[in-house]
Design an enzyme around this catalytic site. Sequence first.
Site, PDB file in Angstrom:
ATOM      1  N   HIS A 372       8.619   7.169  -6.688  1.00 45.92           N
ATOM      2  CA  HIS A 372       7.794   5.989  -6.956  1.00 45.92           C
ATOM      3  C   HIS A 372       8.517   4.670  -6.752  1.00 45.92           C
ATOM      4  O   HIS A 372       8.014   3.636  -7.187  1.00 45.92           O
ATOM      5  CB  HIS A 372       7.278   6.025  -8.405  1.00 45.92           C
ATOM      6  CG  HIS A 372       6.164   6.989  -8.629  1.00 45.92           C
ATOM      7  ND1 HIS A 372       4.843   6.694  -8.354  1.00 45.92           N
ATOM      8  CD2 HIS A 372       6.168   8.259  -9.106  1.00 45.92           C
ATOM      9  CE1 HIS A 372       4.086   7.736  -8.662  1.00 45.92           C
ATOM     10  NE2 HIS A 372       4.863   8.692  -9.119  1.00 45.92           N
ATOM     11  N   ARG A 564       3.246  -5.350 -14.568  1.00 41.96           N
ATOM     12  CA  ARG A 564       4.545  -5.559 -15.197  1.00 41.96           C
ATOM     13  C   ARG A 564       5.176  -6.848 -14.692  1.00 41.96           C
ATOM     14  O   ARG A 564       5.051  -7.179 -13.511  1.00 41.96           O
ATOM     15  CB  ARG A 564       5.481  -4.390 -14.882  1.00 41.96           C
ATOM     16  CG  ARG A 564       5.617  -3.375 -15.987  1.00 41.96           C
ATOM     17  CD  ARG A 564       6.679  -2.347 -15.680  1.00 41.96           C
ATOM     18  NE  ARG A 564       6.709  -1.921 -14.292  1.00 41.96           N
ATOM     19  CZ  ARG A 564       7.781  -2.018 -13.519  1.00 41.96           C
ATOM     20  NH1 ARG A 564       8.902  -2.525 -13.973  1.00 41.96           N
ATOM     21  NH2 ARG A 564       7.742  -1.587 -12.267  1.00 41.96           N
ATOM     22  N   THR A 671      -1.518   0.159  -7.875  1.00 43.53           N
ATOM     23  CA  THR A 671      -2.853   0.708  -8.134  1.00 43.53           C
ATOM     24  C   THR A 671      -3.797  -0.364  -8.667  1.00 43.53           C
ATOM     25  O   THR A 671      -5.010  -0.249  -8.542  1.00 43.53           O
ATOM     26  CB  THR A 671      -2.799   1.892  -9.126  1.00 43.53           C
ATOM     27  OG1 THR A 671      -2.096   1.487 -10.307  1.00 43.53           O
ATOM     28  CG2 THR A 671      -2.106   3.087  -8.500  1.00 43.53           C
ATOM     29  N   LYS A 675      -7.992  -1.116  -8.071  1.00 44.84           N
ATOM     30  CA  LYS A 675      -9.001  -1.361  -9.109  1.00 44.84           C
ATOM     31  C   LYS A 675      -9.761  -2.649  -8.824  1.00 44.84           C
ATOM     32  O   LYS A 675     -10.992  -2.709  -8.956  1.00 44.84           O
ATOM     33  CB  LYS A 675      -8.331  -1.424 -10.482  1.00 44.84           C
ATOM     34  CG  LYS A 675      -7.699  -0.117 -10.920  1.00 44.84           C
ATOM     35  CD  LYS A 675      -6.721  -0.321 -12.062  1.00 44.84           C
ATOM     36  CE  LYS A 675      -5.861   0.929 -12.250  1.00 44.84           C
ATOM     37  NZ  LYS A 675      -4.716   0.696 -13.165  1.00 44.84           N
TER      38      LYS A 675
END
Length: 840
Positions: A372, A564, A671, A675
């Site tokens: 990741h 973040r 991600t 959305k």
Amino acid sequence: MTEQEARMRRITDVPCVGKTSADLVQGIQRHYLRTLGQHTSSHVKNYKYQALAFAIRDRLMECWKNTKDAYEEQDGKRAYYLSLEFLMGRALGNAVLNLGLDEEVVKALHDLGLDFEEIVEEERDAGLGNGGLGRLAACFVDSCATLQLPVTGYGIRYEYGMFRQHIENGYQMEDPDHWLRGGNVWEVERSEYTQRIHFGGRSEYYHDDQGDLRVRWVDSNDVLAVPFDTPIPGYKNGTVNTLRLWKSAATDEFDLGEFNAGDYAGSVASKNEAEHISMVLYPNDSSENGKELRLRQQYFLASASIKDVLRQWVNVHGEDFSEFSAKNVFQLNDTHPTVSVAELMRILMDDYRLTWDEAWDITQHTMAYTNHTLLPEALERWSVSLFSRLLPRVLDIIYEINGRFLTVLAQKYPGDVERQRRMSIIEEGDVQHVRMAYLAIVGSFSINGVAQLHSDLLVEGLFADFYKLWPEKFNNKTNGVTQRRWMAWCNKPLSALISSEIGDDWITQLNELQQLELLVDDANFRERWSACKRQNKERLSKVVEEVCGVRFSPDAMFDIQVKRIHEYKRQQLNILHVIHLYDRIKRGDTANWTNRCVLIGGKAAPGYYMAKQIIKLINNVAEVINNDPDVGDKLKIVFFPNYRVSAMEIIAPAADLSEQISTAGKEASGTGNMKFMMNGAMTIGTLDGANIEIREEVGRDNFFLFGLTTDEVEAIRPNYVPNNIIAADEDFKRVMDLIECGHFSQFEPGLFAPITGSIRCHDDPWLVAADFRSYIDAQQEAAEAYQDKERWQRMSILNTAYSGKFSTDRTMEDYNREIWHLTPIRPKDETCVPPRHLCD
């Protein structure tokens, strides 16, 4: 089947509880009065939430049992998703949606004088994750259940989840998130499946009863792993999969001798030490104690989960492991659970007496690793000394794996000692380290990135040596998000509009949204689409005013960046643009102005100084802008505190512009970008992570592109002089001057010098200055597009229409087709599938 088993079967074969509103009213009342012991005069909303949640859980239980029975009867291949994070958010709304009980629950609560939206707000987020990786895991298990794939999630049941963030004087402050304080309706303790986990001790060699030399782990300090299961319902299909979370516990509750001697603290010391493992999500590993606890957590998860899978295997197949790799696969979510490679080897050899070659063949055919990150510093490395003290037997096996691997390298590349040094699982130096990603690559049959660019960069850079050796192992699996939570549940107005036009198949087949393209020329549909967006913006405006004390006008462009807080995600670039807009307003440069409301949210790691300074800068800039009468409604900015899943469920449907502005080559996928796209927001972004694929799907005319490419990023680094860029750009110079002169820190001179110094530094890895002008121009293009109402409506519709690729249903189908090879299994008893009138 024995007579006793038959009797138990008859006891448990009860019909599935009813699903009408009257049935639900009865269930809610029963749990409120009997399970929770409440009186009808009580007005505590949390008990009413719990009563509803218990009633909904009742309706999952039979389906859960039927799913388990079907998996056991089929005895097909199973997958296990190991992740140190599962950012599940709230469960109630998701369960109601997937059971097809939306209308019935609303009616039942209305009959009881209650409001569904108010009751939902009583549930605390299950914040067992730091961000995208944990939320991805949650979306994955949702999609696996909807696709009826036999997949079990394994994680840790942290007593305290991701910290709660509040802002004091512009600074992030952290509060513990004791999310379990009021209990968790959705979990079921399975203490009968408790596992014993070893730490410390030493390896002992001995001869078994056959005279063979073997090894065992002795004199260890053990803890118990107690499983708690959470049901994961598929969408209206009767399947309920399992998320199993482990809680640590002491082998003995307390030392009676010490207790009787009056040493009360000492008597429970071992209990407290054991429970620390699952007490807090991801401890700060900047200290040695933090590092040790984090390694304990990782091994605790890996060992408990593998032992649990092997327990189930032996219960059915005995100690014959000849078909184990054909029927089981472990997906390792990042480097956190990659100690599983060595742990599976240890258990197979030490506990079940397989030879090295037998155990290694099984391990290499069952382990699959997802990477990741492209940041080398994010690849976990553990000191050999720490490993030796905590996991001595596991370290023995890692050394053996590495020794055999280096032999393979020596045969493949004779005399290339430098290559062996680069690729060794054990990193040499003043302090030896275990490279966990390398252990995963050597021990797995599949290694995947999470966006095409990310996967390409992995094999070209970070893992180039391994790709040259084993190209067949590497593949890409672009991430996704579940449209059930991120559209059908959280964006009710838009979902209703879409379903009224094209039906509701899109909820399980997101590509169906492509039919919306046929409606972009329908002016009436476009107006209804805009009305849905406005309704969502009004909802977010109320929340922002309640939480931040700032009013967002729904007429303005809602410009959103929530993720973040990290330098590579470049919130600092966003705030530079906000200051640029402020500077324009103060200079009177407001011709053809587009009013804009900027919302930035996210948490900084507690020990990450620069990220916390960025939060402080955002808040100070907001304080000045929001209180300047010259600015008015032209520009508003807030830092939204305590960003979490339930907040995103309100934010995503309201967004007009999605900020995805990381330095090219730094974001693995993202991600949040998906959305926002699903909910009709336009993306302003670099060619990084999944942004590239989003732009490919929606078309370049519906994406605001800026910034250097990954190749250009690398080309500019040797001769990068940001001060020259700043000096040559009057807008940029004014922005930097406003920060550096103390305009946003009048009583704290020099407060933001670390941020401006980083931007001006020729070694700035994030190249903020290099992308400033391109970003400003792209933002102006977005502002002009927003003024063209018809164009913006079309762009919004097309973003939703072409978001189909970014469903985790597609992602999971890719994993299954190319890595797992599972057969979907449908429970035989369909009493839990919603009645037809509820599905239509």
